[in-house]
Design a protein around this motif. Structure first.
Motif, PDB file in Angstrom:
ATOM      1  N   SER A 124       0.847  -1.186   0.000  1.00  0.00           N
ATOM      2  CA  SER A 124       0.000   0.000   0.000  1.00  0.00           C
ATOM      3  C   SER A 124       0.880   1.233   0.000  1.00  0.00           C
ATOM      4  O   SER A 124       2.088   1.157   0.285  1.00  0.00           O
ATOM      5  CB  SER A 124      -0.925   0.022   1.225  1.00  0.00           C
ATOM      6  OG  SER A 124      -0.177   0.238   2.405  1.00  0.00           O
ATOM      7  N   ASN A 145      -3.745   9.491  -2.162  1.00  0.00           N
ATOM      8  CA  ASN A 145      -5.011   9.240  -2.834  1.00  0.00           C
ATOM      9  C   ASN A 145      -4.724   8.823  -4.267  1.00  0.00           C
ATOM     10  O   ASN A 145      -4.186   9.605  -5.056  1.00  0.00           O
ATOM     11  CB  ASN A 145      -5.895  10.488  -2.827  1.00  0.00           C
ATOM     12  CG  ASN A 145      -6.492  10.759  -1.458  1.00  0.00           C
ATOM     13  OD1 ASN A 145      -6.765   9.828  -0.703  1.00  0.00           O
ATOM     14  ND2 ASN A 145      -6.698  12.021  -1.126  1.00  0.00           N
ATOM     15  N   ASP A 146      -5.053   7.589  -4.592  1.00  0.00           N
ATOM     16  CA  ASP A 146      -4.788   7.069  -5.932  1.00  0.00           C
ATOM     17  C   ASP A 146      -5.951   6.163  -6.326  1.00  0.00           C
ATOM     18  O   ASP A 146      -6.030   5.002  -5.908  1.00  0.00           O
ATOM     19  CB  ASP A 146      -3.476   6.285  -5.959  1.00  0.00           C
ATOM     20  CG  ASP A 146      -3.022   5.957  -7.368  1.00  0.00           C
ATOM     21  OD1 ASP A 146      -3.887   5.863  -8.273  1.00  0.00           O
ATOM     22  OD2 ASP A 146      -1.809   5.791  -7.580  1.00  0.00           O
ATOM     23  N   SER A 147      -6.872   6.697  -7.111  1.00  0.00           N
ATOM     24  CA  SER A 147      -8.079   5.960  -7.473  1.00  0.00           C
ATOM     25  C   SER A 147      -7.801   4.801  -8.425  1.00  0.00           C
ATOM     26  O   SER A 147      -8.673   3.956  -8.630  1.00  0.00           O
ATOM     27  CB  SER A 147      -9.099   6.915  -8.116  1.00  0.00           C
ATOM     28  OG  SER A 147      -8.542   7.533  -9.269  1.00  0.00           O
ATOM     29  N   LEU A 195      -5.743   2.482  -7.811  1.00  0.00           N
ATOM     30  CA  LEU A 195      -5.527   1.336  -6.939  1.00  0.00           C
ATOM     31  C   LEU A 195      -6.739   1.182  -6.018  1.00  0.00           C
ATOM     32  O   LEU A 195      -7.725   1.890  -6.154  1.00  0.00           O
ATOM     33  CB  LEU A 195      -4.231   1.532  -6.128  1.00  0.00           C
ATOM     34  CG  LEU A 195      -2.954   1.748  -6.953  1.00  0.00           C
ATOM     35  CD1 LEU A 195      -1.769   2.016  -6.035  1.00  0.00           C
ATOM     36  CD2 LEU A 195      -2.675   0.546  -7.856  1.00  0.00           C
ATOM     37  N   ARG A 196      -6.686   0.251  -5.080  1.00  0.00           N
ATOM     38  CA  ARG A 196      -7.795   0.022  -4.157  1.00  0.00           C
ATOM     39  C   ARG A 196      -7.652   0.961  -2.964  1.00  0.00           C
ATOM     40  O   ARG A 196      -6.781   0.774  -2.122  1.00  0.00           O
ATOM     41  CB  ARG A 196      -7.828  -1.427  -3.665  1.00  0.00           C
ATOM     42  CG  ARG A 196      -7.889  -2.466  -4.762  1.00  0.00           C
ATOM     43  CD  ARG A 196      -8.208  -3.859  -4.216  1.00  0.00           C
ATOM     44  NE  ARG A 196      -7.440  -4.229  -3.047  1.00  0.00           N
ATOM     45  CZ  ARG A 196      -6.270  -4.850  -3.084  1.00  0.00           C
ATOM     46  NH1 ARG A 196      -5.715  -5.122  -4.258  1.00  0.00           N
ATOM     47  NH2 ARG A 196      -5.637  -5.187  -1.981  1.00  0.00           N
ATOM     48  N   MET A 197      -8.509   1.959  -2.888  1.00  0.00           N
ATOM     49  CA  MET A 197      -8.448   2.917  -1.789  1.00  0.00           C
ATOM     50  C   MET A 197      -9.224   2.389  -0.589  1.00  0.00           C
ATOM     51  O   MET A 197     -10.394   2.030  -0.692  1.00  0.00           O
ATOM     52  CB  MET A 197      -9.033   4.262  -2.212  1.00  0.00           C
ATOM     53  CG  MET A 197      -8.168   5.043  -3.176  1.00  0.00           C
ATOM     54  SD  MET A 197      -6.539   5.490  -2.479  1.00  0.00           S
ATOM     55  CE  MET A 197      -7.010   6.364  -0.983  1.00  0.00           C
ATOM     56  N   ALA A 238      -3.777   3.522  -0.548  1.00  0.00           N
ATOM     57  CA  ALA A 238      -4.027   2.859  -1.827  1.00  0.00           C
ATOM     58  C   ALA A 238      -3.325   1.500  -1.812  1.00  0.00           C
ATOM     59  O   ALA A 238      -2.112   1.430  -1.609  1.00  0.00           O
ATOM     60  CB  ALA A 238      -3.510   3.716  -2.983  1.00  0.00           C
TER      61      ALA A 238
END
Length: 435
Positions: free
Chosen positions: A345, A349-351, A353-355, A360
């Motif tokens: 992880s 904030n990185d949409s 990847l899985r937030m 993320a």
């Protein structure tokens, strides 16, 4: 007095008809066909009319949501699930009313009563085996990983907090699993069925309170398990009241005693019980044991040369621009965590990847030469979300250079000597102070 007793008797018959219909729908006995090769379609086909009726009644009567969500991603408390409960209640209510009109003079349902209690016993036993064995292997709730330990406590939702609370202590999780397995074992034998039902009330009441108190989205299901357990106990209310309250001797239970006259009946009952035990206990134990072995397999060799840990992002260059560290910049990576099982992880904030909880998440896997690493959103993704060339200028530094989502990235990571006291699993018989 006669009229009062008759009214109570009628109410008992009506309530039984309601319970019989509702429980038969909710704890659908056709579900056992899932264990028979080639017949898994039977329970799926049987539920289709109820699903269609659920959507219809919601559109024209319940209106819980304009559009029902049937795919909860693990949640059992979706709008569809609540509409489904309302539908089952409606079916049971209407069905009990029609049944009562057609058989108003009926005095009892001894045979149906026996089969309903039998279905509930084995339904609860199968469910208790499934959840209990999983907990015995300490596999339902996992010990907090590095990414979770590095997440601020206030960022967690109540459910995740409770999950980590139970996962932290393997002894507690195993203890609760043993209790559920004991419930199942006691329920499948007639002579101990009442003790199993009493124990089930305690076990499932605890589960219900956890789900309600920590907003765990299995409220509907767990409440039904508790109600079914209480229903079985209620059938023995007179014996329990006489024994525990009036301190009187009571006769042996006859609730589950059904005489089998024919040889094939006795053989069939024995064969079915053995089949249930093999499929619910032995097969489940075998599957979870393999899962346990797979989860605890050492994958450190596969992940080399990456050393699991928390890495501070000293240098972050994106498309040739060096982005300085900033507490207010949510897009700039602050740290990257490589966990022990190939999960990772980053704090940003990185949409893509899985937030989850402000981090993320991704899965990583180095190549066989240890020169390149691929990140995937999920393990089964065919294409990587990012590909980096790796370099290790020193033991505590890693350089990643590559592309992610069309952006070129150059990262310099420094491994931190971060220690979490929680990972020590502390326990003290003697505590001289409150820590």
């Amino acid at each position: 007095m006669h009229q009062d007793s008759l009214a109570v008797s009628k109410f008992g018959l009506i309530s039984f008809r309601f319970a019989f219909i509702y429980f038969l729908i909710y704890f659908n006995p056709l579900i056992y066909f899932n264990a028979v090769p080639g017949l898994y379609w039977i329970p799926q086909l049987a539920i289709l009319p109820f699903d269609a009726l659920t959507f219809f009644l919601n559109d024209h009567l319940f209106q819980i949501r304009p559009q029902l969500n049937q795919m909860g991603g693990g949640s059992g408390d979706t709008s569809f699930a609540w509409a489904q409960v309302a539908t089952f209640l409606t079916i049971a209510g209407v069905g009990a009313l029609i049944w009562s009109v057609l058989e108003w003079k009926k005095r009892n349902y001894l045979t149906l009563h026996y089969w309903l209690c039998l279905i509930l016993r084995y339904s609860l036993a199968g469910i208790a085996f499934s959840y209990g064995i999983l907990k015995v292997f300490a596999m339902q709730m996992y010990f907090p990983n590095l990414s979770q330990l590095a997440t601020p406590l206030g960022d967690y939702l109540p459910m995740r907090l409770s999950w980590m609370f139970i996962g932290y202590s393997e002894p507690y999780q195993i203890f609760s699993g043993v209790a559920e397995v004991m419930v199942a074992l006691l329920l499948i034998w007639r002579r101990t069925a009442l003790l199993g039902a009493l124990m089930a009330v305690g076990v499932f009441a605890n589960v219900v309170m956890l789900n309600l108190s920590f907003d765990i989205p299995v409220k509907i299901y767990s409440i039904h398990l508790l109600i079914a357990s209480m229903f079985l106990v209620w059938q023995e209310r007179e014996r329990l009241f006489a024994f525990f309250i009036l301190n009187k001797s009571v006769l042996p239970a006859t609730l589950y005693e059904k005489k089998m006259v024919e040889r094939w009946q006795k053989t069939g009952r024995f064969v079915l019980k053995v089949a249930f035990f093999l499929s619910s206990f032995c097969y489940t134990t075998y599957n979870y044991y393999n899962y346990f072995v797979q989860y605890h397999t050492d994958v450190s060799k596969v992940l080399e040369p990456i050393q699991p840990g928390i890495y501070h992002v000293e240098l972050f260059v994106k498309n040739g621009d060096t982005i300085p560290e900033s507490l207010v910049d949510s897009l700039r990576w602050r740290d990257v965590i490589f966990d022990y099982n190939g999960a990772g992880s980053l704090a940003a904030n990185d949409s893509s990847l899985r937030m989850r909880y402000g981090r993320a998440y991704f899965n990583y896997l180095p190549d066989s030469l240890g020169k390149q690493v691929e990140w995937r959103v999920m393990n089964w993704d065919s294409l990587p979300a990012a590909t980096f060339a790796m370099d290790f200028p020193s033991e505590d530094r890693m350089i990643l250079s590559g592309e992610k989502g069309g952006d070129s990235l150059h990262l310099v990571l420094k491994k931190l000597k971060r220690h979490f006291p929680l990972t020590e699993r502390q326990f003290h018989w003697i505590s001289e102070s409150n820590r």
